[in-house]
Every structure is written in structure tokens, then in C-alpha cells.
Scaffold this motif. Sequence first.
Motif, PDB file in Angstrom:
ATOM      1  N   LEU A 168       0.841  -1.202   0.000  1.00  0.00           N
ATOM      2  CA  LEU A 168       0.000   0.000   0.000  1.00  0.00           C
ATOM      3  C   LEU A 168       0.871   1.245   0.000  1.00  0.00           C
ATOM      4  O   LEU A 168       0.639   2.179  -0.776  1.00  0.00           O
ATOM      5  N   ARG A 169       1.881   1.245   0.868  1.00  0.00           N
ATOM      6  CA  ARG A 169       2.751   2.414   0.968  1.00  0.00           C
ATOM      7  C   ARG A 169       3.471   2.650  -0.341  1.00  0.00           C
ATOM      8  O   ARG A 169       3.513   3.763  -0.871  1.00  0.00           O
ATOM      9  N   LEU A 172       1.067   3.864  -3.095  1.00  0.00           N
ATOM     10  CA  LEU A 172       0.637   5.249  -2.875  1.00  0.00           C
ATOM     11  C   LEU A 172       1.760   6.214  -3.186  1.00  0.00           C
ATOM     12  O   LEU A 172       1.539   7.276  -3.768  1.00  0.00           O
ATOM     13  N   GLN A 173       2.968   5.826  -2.812  1.00  0.00           N
ATOM     14  CA  GLN A 173       4.119   6.673  -3.151  1.00  0.00           C
ATOM     15  C   GLN A 173       4.281   6.773  -4.668  1.00  0.00           C
ATOM     16  O   GLN A 173       4.533   7.840  -5.203  1.00  0.00           O
ATOM     17  N   ARG A 178       6.143  10.157  -5.799  1.00  0.00           N
ATOM     18  CA  ARG A 178       7.243  10.407  -4.894  1.00  0.00           C
ATOM     19  C   ARG A 178       8.296   9.356  -5.146  1.00  0.00           C
ATOM     20  O   ARG A 178       8.107   8.184  -4.851  1.00  0.00           O
TER      21      ARG A 178
ATOM     22  N   MET B  17       9.786   9.492   6.286  1.00  0.00           N
ATOM     23  CA  MET B  17       8.667   9.678   5.343  1.00  0.00           C
ATOM     24  C   MET B  17       7.821   8.424   5.256  1.00  0.00           C
ATOM     25  O   MET B  17       6.586   8.483   5.252  1.00  0.00           O
ATOM     26  N   GLU B  18       8.522   7.289   5.180  1.00  0.00           N
ATOM     27  CA  GLU B  18       7.795   6.024   5.083  1.00  0.00           C
ATOM     28  C   GLU B  18       6.976   5.776   6.348  1.00  0.00           C
ATOM     29  O   GLU B  18       5.834   5.309   6.277  1.00  0.00           O
ATOM     30  N   LEU B  21       3.931   7.990   6.321  1.00  0.00           N
ATOM     31  CA  LEU B  21       2.944   7.514   5.347  1.00  0.00           C
ATOM     32  C   LEU B  21       2.251   6.255   5.856  1.00  0.00           C
ATOM     33  O   LEU B  21       1.032   6.098   5.713  1.00  0.00           O
ATOM     34  N   ASP B  22       3.026   5.363   6.459  1.00  0.00           N
ATOM     35  CA  ASP B  22       2.442   4.146   7.036  1.00  0.00           C
ATOM     36  C   ASP B  22       1.384   4.510   8.067  1.00  0.00           C
ATOM     37  O   ASP B  22       0.294   3.937   8.091  1.00  0.00           O
ATOM     38  N   ILE B  25      -1.719   5.787   6.400  1.00  0.00           N
ATOM     39  CA  ILE B  25      -2.481   4.711   5.754  1.00  0.00           C
ATOM     40  C   ILE B  25      -3.261   3.925   6.794  1.00  0.00           C
ATOM     41  O   ILE B  25      -4.452   3.627   6.621  1.00  0.00           O
TER      42      ILE B  25
END
Lengths: 185, 121
Positions: A168-169, A172-173, A178, B17-18, B21-22, B25
Motif C-alpha cells: 500500500l505504501r 501510494l508513493q 514520490r 517519510m515512510e 505515510l504508514d 495509511i
Amino acid sequence: MPVSSDLSFEQVVRENQAMVFRTLYRLTGSREHIEDLAQEVFLRLYKALPNFRGESLVTTYIYRIAVNVAQNEWKRRKRSDRPLVSISEETSAWEDRLEHPERNAEQQMEEREFRLKVEEQLQELSAVERSILVLYHQEERSYEQIATALNMPIGTIRTHLHRGRKKLRERLQASEGRALCPMSR
Amino acid sequence: MSDESINLSVDDAVLEMERVLDERIVREIERQPDLATSIPADFAARVAAQIPSKRPVAVVETTHYGRTAMWASLAALLVAFVVAAVRGAGHSPIGAAIEMTLYMQFLAIAVWLGVRRWRAS
């Protein structure tokens, strides 16, 4: 849970209908036919109850049936070449629940778009990964309950959960453009 | 700032950043959809109305594991009595105590089986 009479089963339906509806909604990605699917879940539950020996909670049993019904619906939609996610579907349920009314419109729009992308990418995952993510995060089930519902070892559940979140990550990136380019050492 | 420290900073930034974002989500998936308007008020009644009036009867096979185990215990105790008698175990205090224990067990099981039979009749 007494299910010796029709009235008792109606009570079972009433107590679990919200959970079934929202699980089906998240697993199938749309409200289309959701009422029919929910009916099917409860009718299957009723037929299976004589064989239910109480090895797990009834809710875990219901989740298992809901996941199976959702997966069948997913396969049916794929066969009929229909869009798997109704992106343009009304999202009034989301919009009406503005948690932070003081945020500006742009922020709210961005959040809404992000929400839609997450929904879209969730439907792109495999059925197993999607089911596990929904049961774990949305329905707050434990690993043990998910393992019982999906008839899988707990280690497999953890692996799929981790992979699903990672996919998912990454998607989405990628969809937001990105690029992660760590500098070489 | 050296190249190595720059690389570490970039890696840290990427990981951060990850992570962010995690979290975002997960927050979205945890948000439960509001489907109150999608669930008809009479949904439960309509589902219950589809249930057949006669519920399929579940056939339950009666087992007699307990009773079988008791008869097996009786037989085992009888064998133990015979063995004890043949070896003359009752002549010693310990042997006498063991024999008495076996007698009491035999008596208890016999009474239990008798009471069950009497209740069943």
C-alpha cells in the motif's frame, strides 16, 4: 448465544449487522449489492450454526463467512469486467464526518483524495492481504482471531499484514510520484 | 558535512517519510465507514423472515465414553485383585493398603454404575 428461536436469530443479526456491512464495504470497495451480500452472510451463518461447536467466538465465525462472501463477490465482478472500485461513488459518509471543521478546504480536499487513493489501492491488493488488513486495523481483531477466521497460521497472518502495508505504501508513493532515491554511499 | 553523514540524513529522512505515510495509511484503514444510512431499519427482520419455519434437526450421536471407561476400570481393578492375590500382596502393610485402595475404587465405580442404571430405569 441462544439461537433456539427465530426471534433470537433476529437479535443476532441486529447485533452484528453493522459489523458485517462495514466489513463487506471495505472488502468489496463499494456499496453495490452490499445489502444482498450481508443477507447472504447471515443466511449462511444460520445454516452453519448447527455445526458450530463453540471453538471460537461467533463474531470470528461471522468474519470468516463475510470474507468468503466478499471474495466470491470480488471474483464475480472481475469476471463481469466491472470496475472493482467505485471511485466516483458518493462519499457523503466521509464528507459529512468532518472531524476538524476548522481545517481549510484545501486540506480537507487533500485528505479526501488521499482517502480515495487508499481505498483504491486497498482493492488492488490480493484478497488475503486486503482481508487481513481490514480485520486487523478496521475491525481490531487479534492475530489469533484472524488466524481462526481465515484458517491460516498466525505467522502467515503477520507476513501478509506486513506485506500488505508495504505494498500500500509503495503504491501510494508511486501514484503520488514520490521517488525515493537514496544517495549511494 | 561529510558524504557519509549526508547519506545517513537522507536515509533517515526516507525512513521517516515512510513511517509517516504508514501511519497515515493505517489511520485511514482504521477509520470505520459510516454506513448507518445503508442498513435498512428492518434488515434484521427481513433476514429472520427468510429463515425456514422448521429448523433442520441436528442429529447428535450419543456417546458413552464415560460409561465405557468405568467398565474398563472395573475390569482393570479385577485383574489387579487377581494379581495381588496371586503374589500375596496383602501380607505386607503397604500391600494391604494398596489392596484396600483398590477395593474402595472398585466399590465406588460399582456404586456409580448402579446408580446410573437405576436412574436410567
